[in-house]
Design an enzyme around this catalytic site. Structure first.
Site, mmCIF file in Angstrom:
data_model
loop_
_atom_site.group_PDB
_atom_site.id
_atom_site.type_symbol
_atom_site.label_atom_id
_atom_site.label_comp_id
_atom_site.label_asym_id
_atom_site.label_seq_id
_atom_site.Cartn_x
_atom_site.Cartn_y
_atom_site.Cartn_z
ATOM 1 C CG HIS A 1 4.443 41.236 30.718
ATOM 2 N ND1 HIS A 1 3.570 41.059 29.678
ATOM 3 C CD2 HIS A 1 3.701 41.097 31.840
ATOM 4 C CE1 HIS A 1 2.349 40.844 30.148
ATOM 5 N NE2 HIS A 1 2.416 40.857 31.466
ATOM 6 C CD GLU A 2 5.306 40.133 35.326
ATOM 7 O OE1 GLU A 2 5.006 39.162 34.632
ATOM 8 O OE2 GLU A 2 4.460 40.819 35.923
ATOM 9 C CD GLN B 1 -0.043 40.775 36.905
ATOM 10 O OE1 GLN B 1 1.164 40.557 37.085
ATOM 11 N NE2 GLN B 1 -0.749 40.100 36.032
ATOM 12 N N GLY C 1 5.143 34.760 35.872
ATOM 13 C CA GLY C 1 5.533 36.058 36.426
ATOM 14 C C GLY C 1 4.292 36.720 37.005
ATOM 15 C CG HIS D 1 1.822 44.237 35.148
ATOM 16 N ND1 HIS D 1 0.499 44.440 34.866
ATOM 17 C CD2 HIS D 1 2.147 43.047 34.607
ATOM 18 C CE1 HIS D 1 0.028 43.413 34.162
ATOM 19 N NE2 HIS D 1 1.009 42.552 33.996
ATOM 20 C CB CYS E 1 -1.198 39.661 30.780
ATOM 21 S SG CYS E 1 -1.158 40.544 32.346
ATOM 22 C CG LEU E 2 -1.185 35.231 35.133
ATOM 23 C CD1 LEU E 2 -0.440 35.061 36.443
ATOM 24 C CD2 LEU E 2 -1.824 33.931 34.694
HETATM 25 O O1 K2U Z 1 1.881 39.578 34.099
HETATM 26 C C1 K2U Z 1 1.711 38.376 33.881
HETATM 27 O O2 K2U Z 1 0.604 37.803 33.927
HETATM 28 C C2 K2U Z 1 2.938 37.575 33.581
HETATM 29 C C3 K2U Z 1 2.852 36.592 32.467
HETATM 30 C C4 K2U Z 1 4.287 36.281 32.183
HETATM 31 C C5 K2U Z 1 4.734 36.639 30.851
HETATM 32 C C6 K2U Z 1 4.137 37.630 30.096
HETATM 33 C C7 K2U Z 1 4.637 37.921 28.847
HETATM 34 C C8 K2U Z 1 5.720 37.246 28.355
HETATM 35 C C9 K2U Z 1 6.298 36.280 29.120
HETATM 36 C C10 K2U Z 1 5.804 35.972 30.362
HETATM 37 C C11 K2U Z 1 2.157 35.302 32.912
HETATM 38 O O3 K2U Z 1 2.521 34.953 34.218
HETATM 39 S S1 K2U Z 1 2.608 33.987 31.888
HETATM 40 C C12 K2U Z 1 1.585 34.055 30.600
HETATM 41 C C13 K2U Z 1 0.226 33.525 30.939
HETATM 42 C C14 K2U Z 1 -0.856 34.298 30.667
HETATM 43 C C15 K2U Z 1 -2.140 33.832 30.973
HETATM 44 C C16 K2U Z 1 -2.298 32.587 31.543
HETATM 45 C C17 K2U Z 1 -1.185 31.806 31.816
HETATM 46 C C18 K2U Z 1 0.096 32.263 31.523
HETATM 47 ZN ZN ZN Z 2 0.930 40.797 32.877
#
Ligand code: K2U
Ligand code: ZN
Length: 172
Positions: free
Chosen positions: A136-137, A51, A46, A140, A94-95
């Site tokens: 979560h998104e 971001q 996501g 953001h 979270c990325l």
């Molecule tokens: O905002 C984001 O970075 C989205 C998260 C998606 C997600 C967050 C919480 C619960 C479920 C999904 C990332 O795309 S996925 C998690 C992640 C974090 C760090 C590195 C790789 C993947």
């Molecule tokens: Zn995030």
């Protein structure tokens, strides 16, 4: 379509409240495609536009990237119209908050209204990972990170770790 750098905390730009898009045009579709490329490049499932430094209410998600098949889903101007009293706990990452994972409680089921990449109004009922990731998104889009839902002590420890990692990265 291009991969764009993902902002990492602490960064004041991640605290912006994103603005409504209104009409989905080719510029927004290009943003959606760049977001998807950036999300896949970072192995995420996501991503919110803020971001990559664009404070617009746009989210992309792809929860089932099985065997390399990509099926990105865009949510423009998403609104949660109902949320269950019942909650679910997921260990979130979270990325924009690298290498930090913490359990977060959120409503287990939600109903969401949004525009798809063609500008068509869609209604979604979600539970499980889809509900968690979408909430979560949508945090953001309000300038809220998942670490804002954990204890003050854990948050300050996480931010201290992130600031140190950023300093080391900048000074080499
Ligand atoms: O905002 C984001 O970075 C989205 C998260 C998606 C997600 C967050 C919480 C619960 C479920 C999904 C990332 O795309 S996925 C998690 C992640 C974090 C760090 C590195 C790789 C993947
Ligand atoms: Zn995030």
């Amino acid at each position: 379509m291009s991969v764009r750098p993902i902002l990492t905390a602490p960064d004041p730009r991640l605290k912006a409240v994103s603005t409504d898009v209104g009409a989905v045009d080719d510029e927004i579709r290009r943003l959606i495609d760049d977001m998807a490329d950036s999300m896949y490049a970072a192995d995420g499932i996501g991503l919110a536009a803020v971001q990559i430094g664009v404070p617009k209410r746009v989210i992309v998600m792809d929860l089932d990237q099985k065997s390399g098949k990509k099926n990105p889903r865009a949510f423009v101007d998403p609104k949660i119209t109902w949320a269950s009293e019942e909650t679910a706990t997921f260990e979130e990452g979270c990325l924009s908050v690298p290498e930090i994972w913490e359990s977060v409680d959120r409503p287990a089921r939600i109903k969401c209204e949004y525009l798809d990449r063609d500008g068509k109004v869609q209604l979604l009922e979600a539970d499980g990972l889809l509900a968690t990731c979408l909430q979560h998104e949508m945090d953001h889009l309000e300038g809220v990170l998942f670490i804002d839902h954990i204890s003050k002590l854990k948050r300050s420890m996480a931010l201290r770790k992130l600031s140190k990692a950023k300093r080391l990265k900048e000074t080499g």
